[in-house]
Each structure stands twice: as C-alpha cells, then as structure tokens.
Design a protein around this motif. Structure first.
Motif, PDB file in Angstrom:
ATOM      1  N   ARG A 284      -9.030  -0.743   2.438  1.00 27.36           N
ATOM      2  CA  ARG A 284      -9.049  -2.167   2.109  1.00 27.36           C
ATOM      3  C   ARG A 284      -8.241  -2.379   0.830  1.00 27.36           C
ATOM      4  O   ARG A 284      -8.477  -1.734  -0.189  1.00 27.36           O
ATOM      5  CB  ARG A 284     -10.501  -2.622   1.907  1.00 27.36           C
ATOM      6  CG  ARG A 284     -10.662  -4.112   1.653  1.00 27.36           C
ATOM      7  CD  ARG A 284     -10.367  -4.948   2.895  1.00 27.36           C
ATOM      8  NE  ARG A 284     -10.584  -6.360   2.632  1.00 27.36           N
ATOM      9  CZ  ARG A 284     -11.752  -6.989   2.825  1.00 27.36           C
ATOM     10  NH1 ARG A 284     -12.805  -6.317   3.290  1.00 27.36           N
ATOM     11  NH2 ARG A 284     -11.863  -8.270   2.579  1.00 27.36           N
ATOM     12  N   ASN A 285      -7.261  -3.283   0.896  1.00 27.44           N
ATOM     13  CA  ASN A 285      -6.435  -3.603  -0.265  1.00 27.44           C
ATOM     14  C   ASN A 285      -6.364  -5.119  -0.365  1.00 27.44           C
ATOM     15  O   ASN A 285      -5.577  -5.767   0.325  1.00 27.44           O
ATOM     16  CB  ASN A 285      -5.044  -2.993  -0.118  1.00 27.44           C
ATOM     17  CG  ASN A 285      -4.244  -3.067  -1.404  1.00 27.44           C
ATOM     18  OD1 ASN A 285      -4.737  -3.535  -2.426  1.00 27.44           O
ATOM     19  ND2 ASN A 285      -3.008  -2.606  -1.356  1.00 27.44           N
TER      20      ASN A 285
ATOM     21  N   VAL B 234       1.173   3.997   4.135  1.00 29.20           N
ATOM     22  CA  VAL B 234       2.139   3.029   3.619  1.00 29.20           C
ATOM     23  C   VAL B 234       1.918   1.708   4.333  1.00 29.20           C
ATOM     24  O   VAL B 234       1.847   1.670   5.564  1.00 29.20           O
ATOM     25  CB  VAL B 234       3.586   3.494   3.844  1.00 29.20           C
ATOM     26  CG1 VAL B 234       4.565   2.503   3.198  1.00 29.20           C
ATOM     27  CG2 VAL B 234       3.804   4.895   3.295  1.00 29.20           C
ATOM     28  N   GLY B 235       1.806   0.629   3.575  1.00 29.81           N
ATOM     29  CA  GLY B 235       1.616  -0.692   4.154  1.00 29.81           C
ATOM     30  C   GLY B 235       2.459  -1.734   3.436  1.00 29.81           C
ATOM     31  O   GLY B 235       2.844  -1.561   2.285  1.00 29.81           O
ATOM     32  N   GLY B 236       2.711  -2.827   4.131  1.00 25.66           N
ATOM     33  CA  GLY B 236       3.521  -3.903   3.561  1.00 25.66           C
ATOM     34  C   GLY B 236       4.915  -3.950   4.135  1.00 25.66           C
ATOM     35  O   GLY B 236       5.528  -5.006   4.232  1.00 25.66           O
ATOM     36  N   VAL B 237       5.458  -2.774   4.511  1.00 22.31           N
ATOM     37  CA  VAL B 237       6.736  -2.694   5.208  1.00 22.31           C
ATOM     38  C   VAL B 237       6.557  -1.753   6.393  1.00 22.31           C
ATOM     39  O   VAL B 237       5.723  -0.842   6.357  1.00 22.31           O
ATOM     40  CB  VAL B 237       7.884  -2.167   4.302  1.00 22.31           C
ATOM     41  CG1 VAL B 237       8.153  -3.115   3.158  1.00 22.31           C
ATOM     42  CG2 VAL B 237       7.574  -0.772   3.779  1.00 22.31           C
TER      43      VAL B 237
ATOM     44  N   LEU C 147       0.856  -1.190   0.000  1.00 24.62           N
ATOM     45  CA  LEU C 147       0.000   0.000   0.000  1.00 24.62           C
ATOM     46  C   LEU C 147       0.883   1.229   0.000  1.00 24.62           C
ATOM     47  O   LEU C 147       1.834   1.324   0.778  1.00 24.62           O
ATOM     48  CB  LEU C 147      -0.892   0.004   1.252  1.00 24.62           C
ATOM     49  CG  LEU C 147      -1.832   1.207   1.399  1.00 24.62           C
ATOM     50  CD1 LEU C 147      -3.035   1.042   0.481  1.00 24.62           C
ATOM     51  CD2 LEU C 147      -2.303   1.352   2.842  1.00 24.62           C
ATOM     52  N   TYR C 148       0.610   2.168  -0.899  1.00 26.37           N
ATOM     53  CA  TYR C 148       1.285   3.460  -0.879  1.00 26.37           C
ATOM     54  C   TYR C 148       0.327   4.503  -1.447  1.00 26.37           C
ATOM     55  O   TYR C 148       0.041   4.510  -2.651  1.00 26.37           O
ATOM     56  CB  TYR C 148       2.594   3.449  -1.679  1.00 26.37           C
ATOM     57  CG  TYR C 148       3.316   4.778  -1.566  1.00 26.37           C
ATOM     58  CD1 TYR C 148       4.046   5.083  -0.431  1.00 26.37           C
ATOM     59  CD2 TYR C 148       3.219   5.745  -2.573  1.00 26.37           C
ATOM     60  CE1 TYR C 148       4.683   6.303  -0.295  1.00 26.37           C
ATOM     61  CE2 TYR C 148       3.849   6.966  -2.448  1.00 26.37           C
ATOM     62  CZ  TYR C 148       4.584   7.246  -1.313  1.00 26.37           C
ATOM     63  OH  TYR C 148       5.200   8.468  -1.179  1.00 26.37           O
TER      64      TYR C 148
ATOM     65  N   VAL D 100      -4.565  -5.603   9.187  1.00 25.67           N
ATOM     66  CA  VAL D 100      -5.502  -6.552   9.786  1.00 25.67           C
ATOM     67  C   VAL D 100      -5.950  -7.535   8.706  1.00 25.67           C
ATOM     68  O   VAL D 100      -6.308  -7.123   7.597  1.00 25.67           O
ATOM     69  CB  VAL D 100      -6.730  -5.829  10.379  1.00 25.67           C
ATOM     70  CG1 VAL D 100      -7.589  -6.807  11.180  1.00 25.67           C
ATOM     71  CG2 VAL D 100      -6.303  -4.659  11.248  1.00 25.67           C
ATOM     72  N   THR D 101      -5.915  -8.800   9.022  1.00 25.69           N
ATOM     73  CA  THR D 101      -6.394  -9.838   8.099  1.00 25.69           C
ATOM     74  C   THR D 101      -7.349 -10.758   8.840  1.00 25.69           C
ATOM     75  O   THR D 101      -7.358 -10.822  10.068  1.00 25.69           O
ATOM     76  CB  THR D 101      -5.222 -10.668   7.538  1.00 25.69           C
ATOM     77  OG1 THR D 101      -4.485 -11.224   8.628  1.00 25.69           O
ATOM     78  CG2 THR D 101      -4.302  -9.805   6.684  1.00 25.69           C
TER      79      THR D 101
END
Length: 645
Positions: free
Chosen positions: A528-529, A413-416, A357-358, A544-545
């Motif tokens: 939501r991605n 930013v998501g994923g890192v 996510l960015y 969150v998953t």
C-alpha cells in the motif's frame, strides 16, 4: 595515481563507478542535467556539477561543459561510463588536452573501432573472421542497394559510430530499404552525432556471444571469458549470462584469442568488449568492438570475482594488470536481466512518468542489483529507459536462474509500466531453462512471453479487496472512541457483517463484497502506497485504486478517431497531409523517445481529417496527434452530396 574523478554519465553506471571509486578512497564528482538534479547518482557522489539543459545534447553530450565541470571541481580524471560520450574519440582527446586522465582507451583506439566500417577492415587484416557485408565510404542509397543485392536479403543496417540498437534496422526486401536507410540515419545522428551506416548479412538463428578483454599500458592483454547476450528486443540486449551455455573450451579459447588480437591490433588500453555472432556450426564472426565497459559487465565480475571498474581506474593510473591469462578464474554461472520502463505488449514502447513505487529486496547469497533510481524519481523521455540490472550467481546455471527469478519477483516498481513480468516469463520458459538460445528467442516464443491483456478474474478482485481492507487506517474517532460507528468491522445491526468496495484496475471497475476476517493469500505481494494498492498477480505488479461510483457514473467515453502519443517525445516526421486517404497500418507520424524512433500507424483505413502536431514539437503521452475519419463515414457523406446535386 588517480585520487579524484568525475563521472561523465548518469543512472546506474554513474552510481556504480562512484561507489567503487569512493571505496578506493577517491573523491568523486557527479554531473547532472536539469532533469537529473535530484537523481540518485548526484546524492551518491562527494560533489556535484549542474550541466543545465534537459536533452543529452545540452548536458551529457556537451563536451565543453563536461571538461569545464572536471576542471572547476578539481577532478583529476574522467570516467565516461557507457553510452553518451564513452566511445567518442573527440571527448577522449578533449579530456587529455585539458590535462586530465581519460579512464578508457586512447582516442586513436576509439576512433579505429568507432567506425564499424574501418573496424571491419582492421579485423580482416588481423585475421578475425567477418560477417559478409558492406562498410564502404560511399553512403549513397544506390551503394547500399547494390551491396544488399549482392549479399542477398535479409540484411541488417547498423550505425557505424555506435551500438545499443540505435540506428539498427532489419531489411527483409528491397522495397523496405529506402525508408529503413532514412530512419536508421536519423537514429544514428540523434544518438551518436554521426549518420554513417554499414550493412551486413542478417544471419538466421545466430547467437550473440561477446568476449570481455582488458589491456594495460605495458603491453599486457587478456580475455575474461565470454557472455551470451542472444536474448534481445529491438536489437538491444535484455538477458545476458556468463559463461555462454554449451560453448566448448576450444571455441572459448579461439574466440578469446581472436578478441585479444583485435585489441592488440589497435593498441587498446582498458576494458573493452569484442562482439561475435556464433552460428549453429560453431563458427564465429566479428560484429564490432565496444571500446568501453558494457552494461552486462557484472556477470563477468560474478564468474571471475574481479572488480572491472577498479581495474579501469588502476590501469588508467598506469598500473599493470594484476594477473595473467592462465590465472583468470571461471567460477560457476551468472545471469543478468535489464529492468526497463517500457511496455512489452506495445512493441516495447518506452514508458515515462513518476516512480510512485520502487522497492528493492534484501539481497541473499549470489544476488546483486545495480540501479540508478529511487522511489519518486521522474523517468523522462530524454534518456534510456533502463532502471537497473538484476544479477544472480550460482554454482551452476539452474541455481543462478532460480536465484534471479526470486530476486526479480521481490523487486517492485509502480507508477510506470515495466518489463518485470516479461523478464520473469523468459526465465521461467522451458527453452531458456534448457539454454536453447539465439537472437530470435523472443519472436519465436512471443505467444508465451507477450500475453494480450484479458479481464481480471474474480480471485484477483477478492485478493485486492482483502488487501485494501487490511491496509486501511485503524484510527477510531477521538471524540467517541467506543462508538460502533467508528469501527471498521463491517457490523450492521440485524444483518451479517460485510464490506463493499468499489475498485479500479487496468481500466476495469468492480464492486467487491467481502465477509470480515479474510486474509491475503501468502503468495501474493501487496504493497500500500498512499491511495494506491500494488498487488502482484501473475508476475505483474498491478495498481488498484478505489473509485467514487457517483463520480464514475458521470464520466463520458473519449471520442473515436484520434491517434494519440503513446509516450512523451518529439515529432521527427509527419508523413501525411489533411485529406489524404490511408490504409490500415500506414505510418502517419514518427515519434522519437528515449533515443529511439517509433512509428504511429493508422489503426484502420480512412482519411486524415486533421494534423494536431508539427515536426519538432515535444508532445506528452496521451496528446492527440492525428484525427482520422473512417472511409465508411466519408462514403455516406459523398452519397448524400451526390443525391443533393
């Protein structure tokens, strides 16, 4: 006049230079490594050249490849950006020898300031005040030991050939000096190809204030005010602002004039930065000169209204500076933060992985983002972990601070792991709001800025569950759209409607029950991605998953006793052997990632059972490096063996 240029760099600075050059009507060429073939700066340019390789030494530091790329692409000039070869005199000479224009200072000026030791000697002759230190040619450990004793601890080791915190070590006691010298030399060699060091007195509670200077080929040189860069971690800047809070006009003028003298002493041309330490009494001392554009140049652009990259290109093309010193504007206040892929709670360890996510927000008045990444990009262990710079300008400092805080909170930013929440806490802190700044700001306020992880509250899980439900697909069964079984309302015959979600976040799992009709609180950002929900909570963007409780019940905990790699990187040193007893905190492995060294230490006292890596190995995050055995288990085994005998 320059009509086409190649940018010998990557990331946000390459994007910035390319955009400016294209706005000036120039043709632009981007270079990239094997890792960066789909990077943002590559798509921004008119042309691209593949350098191959992954490590900087095989791509962005390969002078022959860069010169060949410029010649074969038809570029007329080369812009080095910052980092990599931007302060390399050999590169500047190679560019000029190839008949190309180097958009930077002459090689002789880079060489003069490229050696911090030689630079200090020159500054002493130019009447610029210096910090007490040792910058001699004798690089033996004994010379540094004698110098440190004479100056008095604590002292600061610095790479002679570069900056950015690489090769920089604070040494508190003589017992630490030998190891610090070895580590600093390795970092300096890896980052700059030169392992020479210098030593300075480590000043207590100083401010880091730097002057932006600009010189043309016609003998004109001026200063564009100052920047305060005191808030740092690992000797690297995190927050920068201009002008420096609390600086008097008299001190500003004195520092500016000293910076101009420094530039004129070496025949400087182009953009440069003269860095000073400013103590509590208002006295300032020369640190170093960066013979390039700085990461923090946008705050200077914000308070002057000038485009420094455009100036670089025009000056390199032979044009004179367009204004004089008395015409340099000083408008309002600007603050910049550096958004890094790193974990502040783990000693700012760099993070690598994919940017799942960015999202940058729509900018409002006074806001600016310089970034070099896109959603889906891979953040590799080979380069600096900075994702971009967020900048805000205001008519006063408080307006700039609030605008920047708003910009930061709306950038996702998501994923890192990133330092986003950490930056928010700095900007929110009363001491920052009051401009109580020095280079120990982060250590002094660590209890507030670096918060230990704690269980997430019930309100978080409720908000996450609500956001998940509102993000679920709403399609109904095509074969029977009116069936109650196709409805997601949670209705159950004879019972009240409800939902039950199994959620996972930050290593925690929770079963959440909800009544229908609930909404997400207005102050929560939920994105939501795919199968992941990104929920903003206490300025953190948490992932969150949903999880399968049956599959989760079959998982097993990992065995204890293994020390794992905290990030992708290469093994620089293995400091222990199998069978060796070590105390808690003992360094076992030195790992290099993103141009910095990190020590992997024993979590508790024990014995090295097995080494799972060797020097020179590339390892992935999570890989087991060392297997340890606690002393207690060994003592038990020894007792049993003793009883048998």
């Amino acid at each position: 006049m320059i009509t086409s240029l190649l940018v010998a760099n990557r990331g946000e600075i390459a994007c910035r230079v390319i955009r400016t050059a294209k706005a000036m009507g120039l043709t632009t060429v981007a270079v990239h490594s094997a890792v960066d073939h789909d990077a943002r700066h590559v798509h921004t340019a008119d042309r691209r050249v593949d350098l191959g390789g992954a490590k900087p030494a095989d791509s962005y530091l390969a002078i022959d490849k860069l010169i060949d790329a410029a010649l074969t692409s038809g570029a007329q000039a080369v812009h080095p950006g910052y980092g990599f070869l931007s302060e390399n005199a050999d590169f500047a000479r190679a560019v000029e020898a190839a008949g190309l224009i180097f958009i930077g200072p002459p090689a002789a000026a880079i060489e003069a300031m490229g050696s911090k030791s030689a630079a200090k000697a020159l500054m002493e002759q130019a009447g610029v005040p210096l910090v007490p230190g040792y910058h001699g040619a004798d690089q033996s450990p004994e010379s540094f030991r004698v110098a440190a004793q004479g100056i008095g601890y604590p002292v600061l080791l610095k790479a002679s050939a570069g900056g950015g915190g690489k090769g920089m070590k604070v040494v508190q006691h003589e017992a630490e000096l030998t190891d610090a010298l070895l580590s600093a030399r390795r970092e300096a060699q890896a980052a700059f190809g030169d392992d020479r060091l210098l030593l300075e007195k480590y000043l207590l509670k100083p401010r880091h204030v730097e002057i932006q200077i600009f010189a043309d080929q016609h003998g004109n040189c001026l200063y564009l005010h100052e920047r305060d860069c005191s808030i740092q971690r690992r000797h690297q800047k995190v927050v920068e602002e201009a002008p420096a809070p609390g600086l008097t006009d008299q001190t500003r003028r004195a520092m500016g004039e000293a910076a101009v003298r420094a530039a004129q002493a070496i025949g400087y041309v182009g953009a440069g930065t003269v860095e000073f330490l400013l103590d509590e009494r208002g006295e300032f001392f020369f640190m170093e000169m960066n013979t390039r554009l700085q990461v923090e140049h946008p705050v200077t652009e914000a308070i002057t209204g000038l485009d420094l990259v455009a100036w670089q290109i025009r000056v390199a093309g032979g044009e004179p500076l367009p204004i004089s010193q008395s015409q340099v504007p000083l408008l309002g206040h600007a603050i910049e933060v550096r958004l890094y892929a790193e974990d502040p709670d783990q000693d700012f360890l760099p993070a690598s992985g994919r940017l799942e996510l960015y999202r940058e927000p729509a900018l409002t008045a006074g806001q600016r983002i310089d970034s070099g990444v896109n959603e889906g990009d891979l953040i590799s262990p080979f380069y600096d972990p900075m994702l971009g710079k967020l900048v805000a300008w205001g008519e006063n400092r408080e307006q700039a601070r609030l605008r920047l805080l708003d910009l930061l909170r709306k950038t996702f930013v998501g994923g890192v792991r990133t330092n986003r929440a950490f930056l928010c806490r700095i900007l929110e802190h009363p001491a920052f709001a009051a401009a109580e700044l020095d280079t120990d700001f982060i250590p002094r306020h660590a209890a507030h800025l670096l918060r230990p992880s704690s269980p997430l509250p019930d309100t978080f899980w409720q908000q996450a569950a609500i956001a998940f439900l509102h993000g679920e697909p709403t399609e109904r069964r095509a074969d029977d759209p009116d069936s109650p079984w196709a409805d997601r309302s949670g209705q159950r015959f004879g019972l009240p409607a409800s939902y039950r979600l199994h959620l996972h976040c930050n290593g925690e799992q929770r079963v959440v029950r909800l009544d229908p009709g609930l909404t997400v609180a207005d102050n929560r950002a939920a994105i939501r991605n795919g199968a992941t929900l990104y929920l903003s909570w206490d300025d953190e963007l948490l992932e969150v998953t949903r999880f399968d409780p049956i599959a989760a019940a079959d998982t097993r905990p990992q065995p204890e006793g293994g020390l794992i790699a905290p990030m992708n990187g290469s093994i620089v040193q293995v400091l222990v052997k199998p069978g060796q007893a070590v105390a808690a905190g003992t360094p076992l492995i030195v790992l290099e990632a993103m141009k910095m060294e990190h020590s992997i230490r024993a979590r508790q006292s024990g014995v090295v059972k097995q080494l799972c890596c060797s020097e020179g190995d590339m390892v992935s995050e999570g890989a087991v490096l060392v297997e340890m055995e606690p002393h207690s288990s060994l003592a038990g085994e020894a007792s049993e063996r003793g009883s048998v005998q």
